[in-house]
Scaffold this active site. Sequence first.
Site, PDB file in Angstrom:
ATOM      1  N   ARG A  30       0.816  -1.219   0.000  1.00 16.59           N
ATOM      2  CA  ARG A  30       0.000   0.000   0.000  1.00 16.59           C
ATOM      3  C   ARG A  30       0.851   1.271   0.000  1.00 16.59           C
ATOM      4  O   ARG A  30       0.416   2.310   0.500  1.00 16.59           O
ATOM      5  CB  ARG A  30      -0.969   0.020   1.185  1.00 16.59           C
ATOM      6  CG  ARG A  30      -1.947  -1.153   1.205  1.00 16.59           C
ATOM      7  CD  ARG A  30      -2.897  -1.074   0.021  1.00 16.59           C
ATOM      8  NE  ARG A  30      -3.955  -2.066   0.106  1.00 16.59           N
ATOM      9  CZ  ARG A  30      -5.232  -1.766   0.327  1.00 16.59           C
ATOM     10  NH1 ARG A  30      -5.613  -0.525   0.451  1.00 16.59           N
ATOM     11  NH2 ARG A  30      -6.114  -2.720   0.367  1.00 16.59           N
ATOM     12  N   ARG A  34      -3.279   6.236  -0.198  1.00 16.04           N
ATOM     13  CA  ARG A  34      -3.827   7.349   0.563  1.00 16.04           C
ATOM     14  C   ARG A  34      -2.872   8.079   1.488  1.00 16.04           C
ATOM     15  O   ARG A  34      -3.190   9.166   1.952  1.00 16.04           O
ATOM     16  CB  ARG A  34      -5.057   6.865   1.351  1.00 16.04           C
ATOM     17  CG  ARG A  34      -6.229   6.573   0.424  1.00 16.04           C
ATOM     18  CD  ARG A  34      -7.358   5.912   1.153  1.00 16.04           C
ATOM     19  NE  ARG A  34      -6.951   4.583   1.608  1.00 16.04           N
ATOM     20  CZ  ARG A  34      -7.697   3.779   2.356  1.00 16.04           C
ATOM     21  NH1 ARG A  34      -8.882   4.187   2.759  1.00 16.04           N
ATOM     22  NH2 ARG A  34      -7.265   2.591   2.704  1.00 16.04           N
ATOM     23  N   ARG A  43      -7.037  11.481  -6.796  1.00 19.78           N
ATOM     24  CA  ARG A  43      -8.293  10.805  -6.462  1.00 19.78           C
ATOM     25  C   ARG A  43      -9.449  11.783  -6.285  1.00 19.78           C
ATOM     26  O   ARG A  43     -10.605  11.408  -6.498  1.00 19.78           O
ATOM     27  CB  ARG A  43      -8.120   9.938  -5.208  1.00 19.78           C
ATOM     28  CG  ARG A  43      -7.677   8.525  -5.491  1.00 19.78           C
ATOM     29  CD  ARG A  43      -8.837   7.622  -5.934  1.00 19.78           C
ATOM     30  NE  ARG A  43      -9.677   7.269  -4.798  1.00 19.78           N
ATOM     31  CZ  ARG A  43     -10.862   7.787  -4.554  1.00 19.78           C
ATOM     32  NH1 ARG A  43     -11.374   8.684  -5.362  1.00 19.78           N
ATOM     33  NH2 ARG A  43     -11.554   7.416  -3.499  1.00 19.78           N
ATOM     34  N   ASP A  79      -6.468  -2.958  -7.850  1.00 18.46           N
ATOM     35  CA  ASP A  79      -7.095  -3.499  -6.640  1.00 18.46           C
ATOM     36  C   ASP A  79      -7.453  -4.953  -6.904  1.00 18.46           C
ATOM     37  O   ASP A  79      -7.646  -5.355  -8.058  1.00 18.46           O
ATOM     38  CB  ASP A  79      -8.338  -2.710  -6.231  1.00 18.46           C
ATOM     39  CG  ASP A  79      -8.764  -3.083  -4.806  1.00 18.46           C
ATOM     40  OD1 ASP A  79      -8.163  -2.552  -3.863  1.00 18.46           O
ATOM     41  OD2 ASP A  79      -9.652  -3.935  -4.652  1.00 18.46           O
ATOM     42  N   TYR A 154     -14.969 -11.291  -0.136  1.00 16.90           N
ATOM     43  CA  TYR A 154     -15.701 -10.078  -0.543  1.00 16.90           C
ATOM     44  C   TYR A 154     -16.972 -10.429  -1.307  1.00 16.90           C
ATOM     45  O   TYR A 154     -18.022  -9.823  -1.108  1.00 16.90           O
ATOM     46  CB  TYR A 154     -14.807  -9.162  -1.390  1.00 16.90           C
ATOM     47  CG  TYR A 154     -13.775  -8.455  -0.548  1.00 16.90           C
ATOM     48  CD1 TYR A 154     -14.142  -7.391   0.273  1.00 16.90           C
ATOM     49  CD2 TYR A 154     -12.454  -8.855  -0.534  1.00 16.90           C
ATOM     50  CE1 TYR A 154     -13.202  -6.755   1.078  1.00 16.90           C
ATOM     51  CE2 TYR A 154     -11.513  -8.229   0.264  1.00 16.90           C
ATOM     52  CZ  TYR A 154     -11.904  -7.176   1.065  1.00 16.90           C
ATOM     53  OH  TYR A 154     -10.990  -6.557   1.867  1.00 16.90           O
TER      54      TYR A 154
HETATM   55  O1  1CP Z   1       0.509   0.422  -2.998  1.00 12.64           O
HETATM   56  C1  1CP Z   1      -0.314  -0.462  -3.189  1.00 12.64           C
HETATM   57  O2  1CP Z   1      -0.239  -1.539  -2.577  1.00 12.64           O
HETATM   58  C2  1CP Z   1      -1.357  -0.128  -4.204  1.00 12.64           C
HETATM   59  C3  1CP Z   1      -2.246  -1.004  -4.781  1.00 12.64           C
HETATM   60  C4  1CP Z   1      -3.304  -1.765  -3.989  1.00 12.64           C
HETATM   61  C5  1CP Z   1      -3.221  -3.100  -3.581  1.00 12.64           C
HETATM   62  C6  1CP Z   1      -2.013  -4.014  -3.629  1.00 12.64           C
HETATM   63  C7  1CP Z   1      -4.619  -1.307  -3.698  1.00 12.64           C
HETATM   64  C8  1CP Z   1      -5.148   0.040  -3.943  1.00 12.64           C
HETATM   65  N1  1CP Z   1      -5.334  -2.359  -3.214  1.00 12.64           N
HETATM   66  C9  1CP Z   1      -4.500  -3.457  -3.112  1.00 12.64           C
HETATM   67  C10 1CP Z   1      -4.847  -4.807  -2.683  1.00 12.64           C
HETATM   68  C11 1CP Z   1      -6.033  -5.019  -1.833  1.00 12.64           C
HETATM   69  N2  1CP Z   1      -7.272  -4.472  -1.937  1.00 12.64           N
HETATM   70  C12 1CP Z   1      -6.061  -5.970  -0.792  1.00 12.64           C
HETATM   71  C13 1CP Z   1      -4.902  -6.864  -0.432  1.00 12.64           C
HETATM   72  C14 1CP Z   1      -3.892  -6.118   0.352  1.00 12.64           C
HETATM   73  C15 1CP Z   1      -4.258  -5.755   1.760  1.00 12.64           C
HETATM   74  O3  1CP Z   1      -4.642  -6.685   2.514  1.00 12.64           O
HETATM   75  O4  1CP Z   1      -4.155  -4.586   2.090  1.00 12.64           O
HETATM   76  C16 1CP Z   1      -7.337  -5.934  -0.226  1.00 12.64           C
HETATM   77  C17 1CP Z   1      -7.844  -6.765   0.933  1.00 12.64           C
HETATM   78  C18 1CP Z   1      -8.099  -4.984  -0.959  1.00 12.64           C
HETATM   79  C19 1CP Z   1      -9.513  -4.624  -0.746  1.00 12.64           C
HETATM   80  C20 1CP Z   1      -9.646  -3.172  -0.494  1.00 12.64           C
HETATM   81  N3  1CP Z   1      -9.627  -2.225  -1.471  1.00 12.64           N
HETATM   82  C21 1CP Z   1      -9.739  -2.515   0.751  1.00 12.64           C
HETATM   83  C22 1CP Z   1      -9.772  -3.199   2.111  1.00 12.64           C
HETATM   84  C23 1CP Z   1     -11.161  -3.266   2.644  1.00 12.64           C
HETATM   85  C24 1CP Z   1     -11.282  -4.165   3.878  1.00 12.64           C
HETATM   86  O5  1CP Z   1     -11.800  -5.278   3.732  1.00 12.64           O
HETATM   87  O6  1CP Z   1     -10.840  -3.724   4.963  1.00 12.64           O
HETATM   88  C25 1CP Z   1      -9.797  -1.138   0.496  1.00 12.64           C
HETATM   89  C26 1CP Z   1      -9.921  -0.027   1.477  1.00 12.64           C
HETATM   90  C27 1CP Z   1      -9.724  -0.978  -0.916  1.00 12.64           C
HETATM   91  C28 1CP Z   1      -9.670   0.288  -1.678  1.00 12.64           C
HETATM   92  C29 1CP Z   1      -8.305   0.673  -2.124  1.00 12.64           C
HETATM   93  N4  1CP Z   1      -7.453  -0.149  -2.842  1.00 12.64           N
HETATM   94  C30 1CP Z   1      -6.294   0.533  -3.133  1.00 12.64           C
HETATM   95  C31 1CP Z   1      -6.426   1.857  -2.592  1.00 12.64           C
HETATM   96  C32 1CP Z   1      -5.398   2.930  -2.726  1.00 12.64           C
HETATM   97  C33 1CP Z   1      -7.673   1.923  -1.964  1.00 12.64           C
HETATM   98  C34 1CP Z   1      -8.269   3.142  -1.292  1.00 12.64           C
HETATM   99  C35 1CP Z   1      -9.212   3.740  -2.256  1.00 12.64           C
HETATM  100  C36 1CP Z   1      -9.403   5.205  -2.185  1.00 12.64           C
HETATM  101  O7  1CP Z   1      -8.540   5.979  -2.628  1.00 12.64           O
HETATM  102  O8  1CP Z   1     -10.511   5.593  -1.761  1.00 12.64           O
END
Ligand code: 1CP
Length: 354
Positions: A30, A34, A43, A79, A154
């Site tokens: 990540r 953000r 964004r 994502d 999910y």
């Molecule tokens: O730097 C990076 O890692 C960027 C890319 C990235 C990756 C590898 C994003 C962008 N998402 C992910 C993978 C991801 N997405 C996972 C596996 C990694 C982890 O466990 O953190 C998971 C579980 C998700 C699902 C997801 N997408 C969540 C988690 C929700 C929960 O169940 O708690 C969230 C908040 C997102 C949205 C998201 N994905 C990525 C970003 C930058 C965001 C935030 C979106 C925004 O800007 O509003």
Amino acid sequence: MNTRRELPESPYLAAVAGRKPHRVPVWMMRQAGRSLPEYRALRAKNTMMQACFDADLITEITLQPVRRHDVDAAILFSDIVVPLRAAGIALDIVPDVGPVIERPVRTLADVEAITELQRDQVAPVAAAVGRLTTELADVPLIGFAGAPFTLASYLVEGGPSRHHEHTKAMMLGAPELWHALMTALTDVTIGFLQTQLDAGVDAIQVFDSWAGTLSLADYRTYVLPHSARVFAALAGYGVPMTHFGVGTAELLGAMSEAVTGHGTPAVVGVDWRTSLTDAAARVQPGVALQGNLDPVVLLAGWPVVQRAVRAVVDDGRRAMDAGAVGHVFNLGHGVLPATDPAIITDTVALVHEL
Ligand code: 1CP
């Protein structure tokens, strides 16, 4: 299949392959996202889904943390739910919530409605990978996908959840339906990673973020065969493959089985609850470890960060004495949005100094 570029100076590629890197490699899950004001500015003008399907934005957001922090690997901005949309599932990524599925998957008809990944729909991802491997002259690009279990959680719950109760109830109560769902999702995951590999990513990571909710016995019965098929299907590309989850202390051995034995560098990601030295004793021989600073440490002030970073680097060295073939410094889970980006930059520099 593209001929893959070689990055002989990359400390990340050296460490995962069991060669000696010239410095401890570091990147952060990540890292794109953000915590960065330049990400939030982009964004503000685009939804998350728009960003994930736009080659210019994917490219720019992937590069932002590399420019700022001098990390040793870039992770593709995307994502885990992106390929699900390209497999016919209506969903959105809602700010401050995460993925939300329009109609949760609960029946055989729902499972049968999941199509194969439509590659044309993820064409912007492939285009961005092509550009990124040109822009990132000497930094490897890590592609990624969600593991079938975490995707299933999910889809079946309909969104983020704490106990994954619908998911586990289906898994335990309707195993045939469960395996049909996992088979379809395994195909989607393989398709999304093949798209990225054909476009030129230098390594891949499979996120089974929520697998830690399972017992080892259930993991072995209901999840491992599917995750193992993902890695077996992709091993022919010859790139390093990483398998990561949270709360997986009891699963590390089984998770390492999925990713090893293919003749390609294998990495297991470890969260902060398990020391890297203990993890080294649990994984298959020949595995490199990735981790495992608690992401919350980055919110606790520089003196605390310094001590904790040194402890992780020392633990990584002990893990290598205990049999791990290499150590890639990372967090034990993703960067929290409230993290000060300057602390991330300083943390990367400190790891490099040690
Ligand atoms: O730097 C990076 O890692 C960027 C890319 C990235 C990756 C590898 C994003 C962008 N998402 C992910 C993978 C991801 N997405 C996972 C596996 C990694 C982890 O466990 O953190 C998971 C579980 C998700 C699902 C997801 N997408 C969540 C988690 C929700 C929960 O169940 O708690 C969230 C908040 C997102 C949205 C998201 N994905 C990525 C970003 C930058 C965001 C935030 C979106 C925004 O800007 O509003």
